[in-house]
Design an enzyme around this catalytic site. Sequence first.
Site, PDB file in Angstrom:
ATOM      1  NE  ARG A 135      33.894  53.919  30.785  1.00  0.00           N
ATOM      2  CZ  ARG A 135      34.347  53.239  31.838  1.00  0.00           C
ATOM      3  NH1 ARG A 135      34.348  51.919  31.840  1.00  0.00           N
ATOM      4  NH2 ARG A 135      34.797  53.881  32.903  1.00  0.00           N
TER       5      ARG A 135
ATOM      6  CB  CYS B 203      31.124  50.056  34.494  1.00  0.00           C
ATOM      7  SG  CYS B 203      31.473  51.802  34.438  1.00  0.00           S
TER       8      CYS B 203
ATOM      9  CB  CYS C 141      25.615  51.680  37.917  1.00  0.00           C
ATOM     10  SG  CYS C 141      25.702  50.084  37.133  1.00  0.00           S
TER      11      CYS C 141
ATOM     12  CG  HIS D  59      28.540  56.533  37.155  1.00  0.00           C
ATOM     13  ND1 HIS D  59      29.553  57.328  36.695  1.00  0.00           N
ATOM     14  CD2 HIS D  59      29.012  55.258  37.116  1.00  0.00           C
ATOM     15  CE1 HIS D  59      30.588  56.570  36.357  1.00  0.00           C
ATOM     16  NE2 HIS D  59      30.293  55.317  36.607  1.00  0.00           N
TER      17      HIS D  59
END
Lengths: 162, 304
Positions: free
Chosen positions: B261, B265, B218, B222
């Site tokens: 969401r 992802c 992740c 991000h």
Amino acid sequence: MVQILENKGDKMKKQLKQSLILVSAALLLSACSSSTSKMAVKIPSYDGVADLNVKNVCNVEKMGLKNVLERATKYNALSIKNDLEFMRLGMRNSQYINAINAALESGNKSIDILNKKKKKTGSVSIEYATWRACSFAISSLTQAQEAKTTWKLAVPGDGYSY
Amino acid sequence: MLLNIVKTTTLLILTTCILNAENFNAQAEKDRIALIDYFEAKFDDPLKNRNTFFPYSTDDELNNSYVTGLKHQDFAKGNYAFNKDGKAQYEEIKEMPPYEDDIEAGEELYNKKFSNGNTFASCFPNTQIAGDYPKFIEEKQEVLTLGIAINNCLVKNNEKKWKMKKGNMARLQAYFAYESMEANKDVAIQINSKEAAAAYERGKEYYYTQRGYLKLSCASCHIQGAGQRVRNEKLSQLLGQTTHFPVFRLKWSGLGTLERRMVGCIKDEGQVPPSAESKYMKELLYFMSYMSNGMKIDGPDIRK
């Protein structure tokens, strides 16, 4: 008078001792709680997987399709068990394996790539699908093992500096 | 004298207890502050810091596409905090927010009577709770997300559970988010025990672990990748990512929860995602939400 003072002194010593014990216990508790962040997360181990070289063991030409498929099935089961299964183009690795088995039974030379609505979006040869299933199964496990030591390298304030 | 000793001891014990309580989130606080420092440094002046943070961007992009000098609270807007073009489009859509009906529908659901005559108010008397979840339930030793708390309430009242990712679940959460935003509430995730801290740590490890056939974490997108352009979009940053859910996503043509969401992802990383009610998902959201602690609730909102 002296006797009274001695008694008071003993009492105070006793109370001081008790206080010290209490404070030590409280500090010990505090130390225990602050070590929470260093608690080790259990590292799963997949026997022998780290030694496998996917380029060799999943090479369909060299190892034979059935052997590679067997290997894919074996390691993908482990991958599923550890919530690490790969997916691509909307298909889980286990779906690739099932499709290869079905193609081998029916004599088809390729498998269909199906999206989540089961609509065909492409096709690949069974050799390629077998290579993919095997390399996905093994890589999911080796990658998870590697990650146990690498994930902290991406954390700002920990292993990641800029 | 005796009274003094007792008083001092009591004070010491109380102080230690308070220190103990604060210590459970010591690591999480360290992480959160390091994250704020990182993003403030990254978006202070993207052109000046090109070599450190934006090596592939052009002069034109860095000069004209980024808002500079961002501070902690600015990041509550997700990538619209720094993305000039994206923000202009976002503000246009916000003139007629497509989720308004969903908030109303959520309010109706909140007030609608169950078959036993109760309403959601029997479980959630306070509607300004979006920033309080996920929470760690000490008796059960597990993280409780808002979605699971809503489903627990339904089951407790002999109703059927809702799906976790969209539909009524997203609508009711939109109502809670709206009420929380209107009340100016902050994200306020608590870590009050050793077990809660361990759950946070597992969520953190999940976030930073590379997974899937693309071997992405992740954080790849991000944290390290935040602000960088992928095709024509700029990647959002972890800081402030949970403040605005549920979101109306143009790609979905509808409202979806944070779980929806995250499932998307993880699929994009090339891995079969954990279920919305799994321990992995709950702890991941616990970590992510803690990182937004102290930021204003800003949901529901629109995303592409």
